[in-house]
Design an enzyme around this catalytic site. Structure first.
Site, PDB file in Angstrom:
ATOM      1  N   LYS A 191      -4.919  22.882  -4.897  1.00  0.00           N
ATOM      2  CA  LYS A 191      -5.988  21.890  -5.057  1.00  0.00           C
ATOM      3  C   LYS A 191      -7.303  22.543  -5.482  1.00  0.00           C
ATOM      4  CE  LYS A 191      -5.927  20.060  -0.930  1.00  0.00           C
ATOM      5  NZ  LYS A 191      -4.821  20.807  -0.286  1.00  0.00           N
ATOM      6  N   ARG A 251      -8.058  13.134   4.609  1.00  0.00           N
ATOM      7  CA  ARG A 251      -6.863  13.833   5.078  1.00  0.00           C
ATOM      8  C   ARG A 251      -6.108  13.011   6.107  1.00  0.00           C
ATOM      9  NH1 ARG A 251      -8.143  19.312   3.763  1.00  0.00           N
ATOM     10  NH2 ARG A 251      -6.445  20.726   4.234  1.00  0.00           N
ATOM     11  N   ARG A 305      -1.278  34.736  -0.414  1.00  0.00           N
ATOM     12  CA  ARG A 305      -2.545  34.269  -0.998  1.00  0.00           C
ATOM     13  C   ARG A 305      -3.753  35.078  -0.529  1.00  0.00           C
ATOM     14  NH1 ARG A 305      -4.752  28.076  -0.858  1.00  0.00           N
ATOM     15  NH2 ARG A 305      -5.029  28.294   1.381  1.00  0.00           N
ATOM     16  N   ARG A 326      -7.324  34.421   4.465  1.00  0.00           N
ATOM     17  CA  ARG A 326      -7.805  33.388   5.393  1.00  0.00           C
ATOM     18  C   ARG A 326      -7.007  33.443   6.680  1.00  0.00           C
ATOM     19  NH1 ARG A 326      -8.142  27.756   2.142  1.00  0.00           N
ATOM     20  NH2 ARG A 326      -7.317  27.044   4.136  1.00  0.00           N
ATOM     21  N   ARG A 365      -0.098  23.649   9.705  1.00  0.00           N
ATOM     22  CA  ARG A 365      -0.807  22.897   8.664  1.00  0.00           C
ATOM     23  C   ARG A 365       0.160  22.004   7.896  1.00  0.00           C
ATOM     24  NH1 ARG A 365      -3.323  27.630   5.662  1.00  0.00           N
ATOM     25  NH2 ARG A 365      -4.112  26.138   4.146  1.00  0.00           N
TER      26      ARG A 365
HETATM   27  P1  ADP Z   1      -5.776  23.714   2.551  1.00  0.00           P
HETATM   28  O1  ADP Z   1      -5.776  22.568   1.602  1.00  0.00           O
HETATM   29  O2  ADP Z   1      -5.328  25.004   1.946  1.00  0.00           O
HETATM   30  O3  ADP Z   1      -5.094  23.402   3.846  1.00  0.00           O
HETATM   31  P2  ADP Z   1      -8.647  23.386   3.069  1.00  0.00           P
HETATM   32  O4  ADP Z   1      -9.572  24.449   2.640  1.00  0.00           O
HETATM   33  O5  ADP Z   1      -8.684  22.099   2.350  1.00  0.00           O
HETATM   34  O6  ADP Z   1      -7.229  24.065   2.992  1.00  0.00           O
HETATM   35  O7  ADP Z   1      -8.838  23.093   4.637  1.00  0.00           O
HETATM   36  C1  ADP Z   1      -8.825  24.116   5.603  1.00  0.00           C
HETATM   37  C2  ADP Z   1      -9.021  23.514   6.998  1.00  0.00           C
HETATM   38  O8  ADP Z   1     -10.303  22.843   7.065  1.00  0.00           O
HETATM   39  C3  ADP Z   1      -8.009  22.444   7.412  1.00  0.00           C
HETATM   40  O9  ADP Z   1      -6.801  22.994   7.924  1.00  0.00           O
HETATM   41  C4  ADP Z   1      -8.819  21.682   8.476  1.00  0.00           C
HETATM   42  O10 ADP Z   1      -8.864  22.390   9.704  1.00  0.00           O
HETATM   43  C5  ADP Z   1     -10.227  21.689   7.898  1.00  0.00           C
HETATM   44  N1  ADP Z   1     -10.457  20.468   7.078  1.00  0.00           N
HETATM   45  C6  ADP Z   1     -10.684  20.436   5.733  1.00  0.00           C
HETATM   46  N2  ADP Z   1     -10.830  19.165   5.310  1.00  0.00           N
HETATM   47  C7  ADP Z   1     -10.681  18.368   6.402  1.00  0.00           C
HETATM   48  C8  ADP Z   1     -10.696  16.966   6.623  1.00  0.00           C
HETATM   49  N3  ADP Z   1     -10.880  16.105   5.625  1.00  0.00           N
HETATM   50  N4  ADP Z   1     -10.522  16.502   7.891  1.00  0.00           N
HETATM   51  C9  ADP Z   1     -10.344  17.353   8.897  1.00  0.00           C
HETATM   52  N5  ADP Z   1     -10.287  18.686   8.769  1.00  0.00           N
HETATM   53  C10 ADP Z   1     -10.453  19.198   7.530  1.00  0.00           C
END
Ligand code: ADP
Length: 197
Positions: free
Chosen positions: A13, A88, A127, A140, A151
């Site tokens: 993404k 999400r 990654r 990360r 996740r």
């Molecule tokens: P990825 O898509 O690789 O899982 P992101 O960078 O989008 O990673 O998100 C990393 C973390 O940030 C998520 O696992 C969550 O803990 C938090 N997070 C990101 N966006 C949201 C959201 N919309 N609602 C709740 N938590 C979020």
């Protein structure tokens, strides 16, 4: 173009978001990036999010929704925006719909990046993520195998339902997120041209 990007962790993404945001001249709003920037700065928001992120859980909606609502008041959204990582879950999708309805700027499309779990696990285990402030790559915390597993479960339980939500609103476009980065970007752009023309 007002666009939401949805897909499991590791679907690419963030990578696709950068190209699409440049193509449409719209800001790329990544909730994950905002949380990570806050974590790094040690802000109260970052401290609040940390435990949830490290465990692979969603940060509570109260925190996330307030953060996104605030971001959507900035004055750089004239051409639209690309939301990456938000919504999400269905509750966040409802909040977004209400906020945008208030501003009379509904979404144009929701782009789903589709990919199999095995491919995700392989990608995330190797990654490295670019730190935008230092220009260096790092691993990360939440890309460790146990956290990736959680996740993926969270994605299946909480995030996947927004796909049907947006399909029923007629907004969903799905592209396969396997192949060359440029090919995926082109398929996304041509699919978006068809629906938004
Ligand atoms: P990825 O898509 O690789 O899982 P992101 O960078 O989008 O990673 O998100 C990393 C973390 O940030 C998520 O696992 C969550 O803990 C938090 N997070 C990101 N966006 C949201 C959201 N919309 N609602 C709740 N938590 C979020």
């Amino acid at each position: 173009m007002r666009l939401v990007l949805v897909g499991p962790p590791g679907a690419g993404k963030g990578t696709q978001a950068q190209f699409l945001a440049a193509h449409y001249s719209i800001p790329h709003i990544s909730t994950g990036d905002i949380f990570r920037a806050n974590l790094k700065e040690g802000t109260p928001l970052g401290n609040e999010a940390k435990g949830f992120m490290d465990r692979g859980e969603l940060v509570p909606d109260s925190v996330t929704n307030a953060m996104v609502k605030d971001r959507l008041t900035h004055d750089d959204l004239g051409n639209g925006f690309l939301l990456d990582g938000f919504p999400r879950n269905v509750a966040q999708a409802e909040v977004l719909r209400a906020v945008l309805a208030d501003k009379k700027t509904p979404l144009d499309a929701v782009l789903e990046l589709a990919i199999a779990d095995e491919e995700i696990i392989a990608r995330l285990s190797t990654r490295q993520t670019l730190d935008p402030t230092t220009g260096e790559y790092y691993k990360r915390e939440d890309d460790k195998a146990e956290v990736v597993k959680r996740r993926l479960e969270v994605y299946a339980e909480q995030t996947a339902p927004i796909i049907s939500f947006y399909r029923s609103e007629g907004l969903l476009i799905t592209v396969t997120a396997v192949g060359e980065v440029e090919e995926i970007t082109s398929s996304a752009i041509s699919a978006l041209t068809r629906v938004t023309a």
